[in-house]
Scaffold this motif. Structure first.
Motif, PDB file in Angstrom:
ATOM      1  N   ARG A 118       0.819  -1.220   0.000  1.00 42.94           N
ATOM      2  CA  ARG A 118       0.000   0.000   0.000  1.00 42.94           C
ATOM      3  C   ARG A 118       0.855   1.272   0.000  1.00 42.94           C
ATOM      4  O   ARG A 118       0.356   2.357  -0.294  1.00 42.94           O
ATOM      5  CB  ARG A 118      -0.941   0.007   1.204  1.00 42.94           C
ATOM      6  N   GLU A 119       2.157   1.160   0.332  1.00 38.57           N
ATOM      7  CA  GLU A 119       3.042   2.320   0.371  1.00 38.57           C
ATOM      8  C   GLU A 119       3.682   2.618  -0.983  1.00 38.57           C
ATOM      9  O   GLU A 119       4.216   3.706  -1.178  1.00 38.57           O
ATOM     10  CB  GLU A 119       4.153   2.093   1.400  1.00 38.57           C
ATOM     11  N   LEU A 120       3.659   1.661  -1.891  1.00 39.69           N
ATOM     12  CA  LEU A 120       4.313   1.841  -3.192  1.00 39.69           C
ATOM     13  C   LEU A 120       3.448   2.684  -4.119  1.00 39.69           C
ATOM     14  O   LEU A 120       2.269   2.400  -4.300  1.00 39.69           O
ATOM     15  CB  LEU A 120       4.580   0.475  -3.844  1.00 39.69           C
ATOM     16  N   ASP A 121       4.040   3.702  -4.700  1.00 37.06           N
ATOM     17  CA  ASP A 121       3.320   4.548  -5.661  1.00 37.06           C
ATOM     18  C   ASP A 121       3.608   4.125  -7.098  1.00 37.06           C
ATOM     19  O   ASP A 121       2.702   3.995  -7.913  1.00 37.06           O
ATOM     20  CB  ASP A 121       3.724   6.016  -5.488  1.00 37.06           C
ATOM     21  N   THR A 122       4.889   3.947  -7.406  1.00 41.27           N
ATOM     22  CA  THR A 122       5.321   3.578  -8.756  1.00 41.27           C
ATOM     23  C   THR A 122       6.363   2.477  -8.644  1.00 41.27           C
ATOM     24  O   THR A 122       7.223   2.521  -7.765  1.00 41.27           O
ATOM     25  CB  THR A 122       5.933   4.789  -9.489  1.00 41.27           C
ATOM     26  N   VAL A 123       6.281   1.501  -9.549  1.00 46.86           N
ATOM     27  CA  VAL A 123       7.241   0.401  -9.567  1.00 46.86           C
ATOM     28  C   VAL A 123       7.866   0.320 -10.953  1.00 46.86           C
ATOM     29  O   VAL A 123       7.158   0.209 -11.960  1.00 46.86           O
ATOM     30  CB  VAL A 123       6.562  -0.947  -9.220  1.00 46.86           C
ATOM     31  N   LEU A 124       9.195   0.402 -11.004  1.00 45.21           N
ATOM     32  CA  LEU A 124       9.940   0.165 -12.238  1.00 45.21           C
ATOM     33  C   LEU A 124      10.377  -1.291 -12.200  1.00 45.21           C
ATOM     34  O   LEU A 124      11.095  -1.702 -11.294  1.00 45.21           O
ATOM     35  CB  LEU A 124      11.160   1.088 -12.311  1.00 45.21           C
ATOM     36  N   LEU A 125       9.933  -2.079 -13.165  1.00 44.07           N
ATOM     37  CA  LEU A 125      10.239  -3.497 -13.096  1.00 44.07           C
ATOM     38  C   LEU A 125      10.839  -4.029 -14.387  1.00 44.07           C
ATOM     39  O   LEU A 125      10.476  -3.584 -15.482  1.00 44.07           O
ATOM     40  CB  LEU A 125       9.011  -4.317 -12.689  1.00 44.07           C
ATOM     41  N   PRO A 126      11.768  -4.952 -14.264  1.00 46.41           N
ATOM     42  CA  PRO A 126      12.395  -5.532 -15.457  1.00 46.41           C
ATOM     43  C   PRO A 126      11.450  -6.533 -16.106  1.00 46.41           C
ATOM     44  O   PRO A 126      10.462  -6.962 -15.503  1.00 46.41           O
ATOM     45  CB  PRO A 126      13.633  -6.236 -14.878  1.00 46.41           C
ATOM     46  N   LEU A 127      11.746  -6.892 -17.319  1.00 47.90           N
ATOM     47  CA  LEU A 127      10.934  -7.884 -18.017  1.00 47.90           C
ATOM     48  C   LEU A 127      11.766  -8.551 -19.104  1.00 47.90           C
ATOM     49  O   LEU A 127      12.845  -8.087 -19.454  1.00 47.90           O
ATOM     50  CB  LEU A 127       9.674  -7.243 -18.597  1.00 47.90           C
ATOM     51  N   VAL A 128      11.235  -9.654 -19.620  1.00 47.98           N
ATOM     52  CA  VAL A 128      11.884 -10.350 -20.735  1.00 47.98           C
ATOM     53  C   VAL A 128      11.237  -9.926 -22.048  1.00 47.98           C
ATOM     54  O   VAL A 128      11.901  -9.743 -23.058  1.00 47.98           O
ATOM     55  CB  VAL A 128      11.809 -11.880 -20.542  1.00 47.98           C
ATOM     56  N   GLY A 129       9.904  -9.766 -22.041  1.00 46.57           N
ATOM     57  CA  GLY A 129       9.191  -9.339 -23.238  1.00 46.57           C
ATOM     58  C   GLY A 129       7.910  -8.611 -22.869  1.00 46.57           C
ATOM     59  O   GLY A 129       7.429  -8.713 -21.736  1.00 46.57           O
ATOM     60  N   PHE A 130       7.376  -7.865 -23.828  1.00 45.07           N
ATOM     61  CA  PHE A 130       6.091  -7.175 -23.623  1.00 45.07           C
ATOM     62  C   PHE A 130       5.425  -7.026 -24.969  1.00 45.07           C
ATOM     63  O   PHE A 130       6.071  -7.114 -26.023  1.00 45.07           O
ATOM     64  CB  PHE A 130       6.297  -5.804 -22.964  1.00 45.07           C
ATOM     65  N   ASP A 131       4.107  -6.802 -24.956  1.00 48.34           N
ATOM     66  CA  ASP A 131       3.402  -6.562 -26.216  1.00 48.34           C
ATOM     67  C   ASP A 131       2.694  -5.208 -26.175  1.00 48.34           C
ATOM     68  O   ASP A 131       2.772  -4.482 -25.177  1.00 48.34           O
ATOM     69  CB  ASP A 131       2.448  -7.713 -26.567  1.00 48.34           C
ATOM     70  N   ALA A 132       2.013  -4.865 -27.248  1.00 47.20           N
ATOM     71  CA  ALA A 132       1.398  -3.543 -27.395  1.00 47.20           C
ATOM     72  C   ALA A 132       0.223  -3.332 -26.457  1.00 47.20           C
ATOM     73  O   ALA A 132      -0.280  -2.210 -26.335  1.00 47.20           O
ATOM     74  CB  ALA A 132       0.945  -3.333 -28.842  1.00 47.20           C
ATOM     75  N   ASN A 133      -0.252  -4.395 -25.793  1.00 45.20           N
ATOM     76  CA  ASN A 133      -1.361  -4.275 -24.852  1.00 45.20           C
ATOM     77  C   ASN A 133      -0.903  -4.215 -23.402  1.00 45.20           C
ATOM     78  O   ASN A 133      -1.725  -4.228 -22.493  1.00 45.20           O
ATOM     79  CB  ASN A 133      -2.330  -5.448 -25.038  1.00 45.20           C
ATOM     80  N   GLY A 134       0.403  -4.180 -23.191  1.00 44.19           N
ATOM     81  CA  GLY A 134       0.913  -4.081 -21.834  1.00 44.19           C
ATOM     82  C   GLY A 134       1.054  -5.405 -21.112  1.00 44.19           C
ATOM     83  O   GLY A 134       1.269  -5.430 -19.903  1.00 44.19           O
ATOM     84  N   HIS A 135       0.928  -6.506 -21.844  1.00 49.36           N
ATOM     85  CA  HIS A 135       1.175  -7.803 -21.220  1.00 49.36           C
ATOM     86  C   HIS A 135       2.680  -7.987 -21.095  1.00 49.36           C
ATOM     87  O   HIS A 135       3.436  -7.650 -22.000  1.00 49.36           O
ATOM     88  CB  HIS A 135       0.558  -8.936 -22.050  1.00 49.36           C
ATOM     89  N   LEU A 153      -6.800  -8.818  -5.266  1.00 48.97           N
ATOM     90  CA  LEU A 153      -7.656  -9.678  -4.453  1.00 48.97           C
ATOM     91  C   LEU A 153      -8.121  -8.978  -3.176  1.00 48.97           C
ATOM     92  O   LEU A 153      -9.244  -9.168  -2.728  1.00 48.97           O
ATOM     93  CB  LEU A 153      -6.911 -10.969  -4.101  1.00 48.97           C
ATOM     94  N   SER A 154      -7.246  -8.148  -2.608  1.00 45.14           N
ATOM     95  CA  SER A 154      -7.601  -7.460  -1.369  1.00 45.14           C
ATOM     96  C   SER A 154      -8.244  -6.098  -1.624  1.00 45.14           C
ATOM     97  O   SER A 154      -8.559  -5.374  -0.703  1.00 45.14           O
ATOM     98  CB  SER A 154      -6.349  -7.276  -0.501  1.00 45.14           C
ATOM     99  N   ARG A 155      -8.395  -5.751  -2.918  1.00 45.36           N
ATOM    100  CA  ARG A 155      -8.981  -4.474  -3.343  1.00 45.36           C
ATOM    101  C   ARG A 155      -8.156  -3.265  -2.888  1.00 45.36           C
ATOM    102  O   ARG A 155      -8.663  -2.167  -2.762  1.00 45.36           O
ATOM    103  CB  ARG A 155     -10.434  -4.325  -2.872  1.00 45.36           C
ATOM    104  N   GLN A 156      -6.880  -3.502  -2.636  1.00 44.77           N
ATOM    105  CA  GLN A 156      -5.988  -2.385  -2.319  1.00 44.77           C
ATOM    106  C   GLN A 156      -5.672  -1.623  -3.604  1.00 44.77           C
ATOM    107  O   GLN A 156      -5.715  -2.177  -4.699  1.00 44.77           O
ATOM    108  CB  GLN A 156      -4.661  -2.894  -1.746  1.00 44.77           C
ATOM    109  N   ARG A 157      -5.337  -0.351  -3.454  1.00 49.01           N
ATOM    110  CA  ARG A 157      -4.862   0.431  -4.596  1.00 49.01           C
ATOM    111  C   ARG A 157      -3.565  -0.196  -5.099  1.00 49.01           C
ATOM    112  O   ARG A 157      -2.666  -0.513  -4.337  1.00 49.01           O
ATOM    113  CB  ARG A 157      -4.596   1.871  -4.143  1.00 49.01           C
ATOM    114  N   ARG A 158      -3.490  -0.406  -6.412  1.00 51.75           N
ATOM    115  CA  ARG A 158      -2.284  -0.989  -6.985  1.00 51.75           C
ATOM    116  C   ARG A 158      -1.362   0.121  -7.436  1.00 51.75           C
ATOM    117  O   ARG A 158      -1.807   1.126  -7.980  1.00 51.75           O
ATOM    118  CB  ARG A 158      -2.656  -1.885  -8.164  1.00 51.75           C
ATOM    119  N   PRO A 159      -0.047  -0.024  -7.222  1.00 48.77           N
ATOM    120  CA  PRO A 159       0.866   1.010  -7.710  1.00 48.77           C
ATOM    121  C   PRO A 159       0.916   1.035  -9.227  1.00 48.77           C
ATOM    122  O   PRO A 159       0.468   0.100  -9.898  1.00 48.77           O
ATOM    123  CB  PRO A 159       2.223   0.593  -7.119  1.00 48.77           C
TER     124      PRO A 159
END
Length: 197
Positions: A118-135, A153-159
């Motif tokens: 709940r304290e996280l506002d923005t997360v920069l995360l690494p990835l292997v691949g992504f597509d134009a829909n944000g998957h 699942l807990s209905r918390q605000r997601r960063p």
């Protein structure tokens, strides 16, 4: 995308990423950090989560250090030793001692304060691949998806989740699993792209 082709795509992209020259990695990292800095000026996170890059992942250490100098609180991922497949975040400041997890990746040591979802506002995360829909296609362990699915699942605000990647990591399409958590944006050396939800 079938499981076989997902595994093949992951293996191909990881191989390409690992084969990048130091010069190409440094050039892309510098461009991406410039774009990310402009993105973060708009998002203005109080608590920003990042990562320590390995094997061709974009190096965002300089960006994180700059954000810390401007008063942003930093959090970094930590793998849970007694709960395989689980992770959480701990606070980190540049210069603080780091420990190594089972994969040899640097992470804050156990004495660092825990940072809750709940304290996280923005997360920069690494990835292997992504597509134009944000998957997002990750390393295959599902750590980030499991962690952020709990917010849903807990209905918390997601960063706000921002993937950090090289241009070549974009693929035509990815078929998400039910548990996958989509990205809100991605930053590559070409710029910042937001996805519509």
């Amino acid at each position: 995308m079938s499981p076989d082709s997902t595994a093949q795509t992951r293996a191909r992209l990881r191989r390409t990423r690992a084969e990048l020259s130091e010069r190409a990695l440094a050039r892309n990292s510098a461009a991406i950090c410039d774009h990310a800095q402009r993105c973060l000026r708009l998002l203005r996170p109080h608590t920003l989560a990042g990562y320590f890059g390995i094997r061709g992942e974009i190096d965002i250490t300089g960006l994180l250090e700059s954000e810390a100098l401007h008063g942003t609180r930093l959090a970094m991922p930590v793998l849970e030793r007694h709960r395989p497949g689980q992770m959480h975040f701990r606070a980190w400041k540049p210069g603080q001692r780091l420990c190594r997890n089972g994969f040899g990746i640097a992470e804050p040591c156990p004495e660092a304060p825990r940072v809750w979802r709940r304290e996280l506002d923005t997360v920069l995360l690494p990835l292997v691949g992504f597509d134009a829909n944000g998957h997002r296609l990750g390393m295959g362990g599902g750590y980030y998806d499991r962690y952020f699915a709990r917010s849903r699942l807990s209905r918390q605000r997601r960063p706000y989740l921002v993937g950090i990647a090289h241009d070549f990591q974009q693929v035509p399409t990815l078929t998400p699993n039910a548990w996958d958590v989509p990205l809100d944006a991605v930053i590559t050396e070409s710029g910042w792209r937001r996805f519509t939800r």
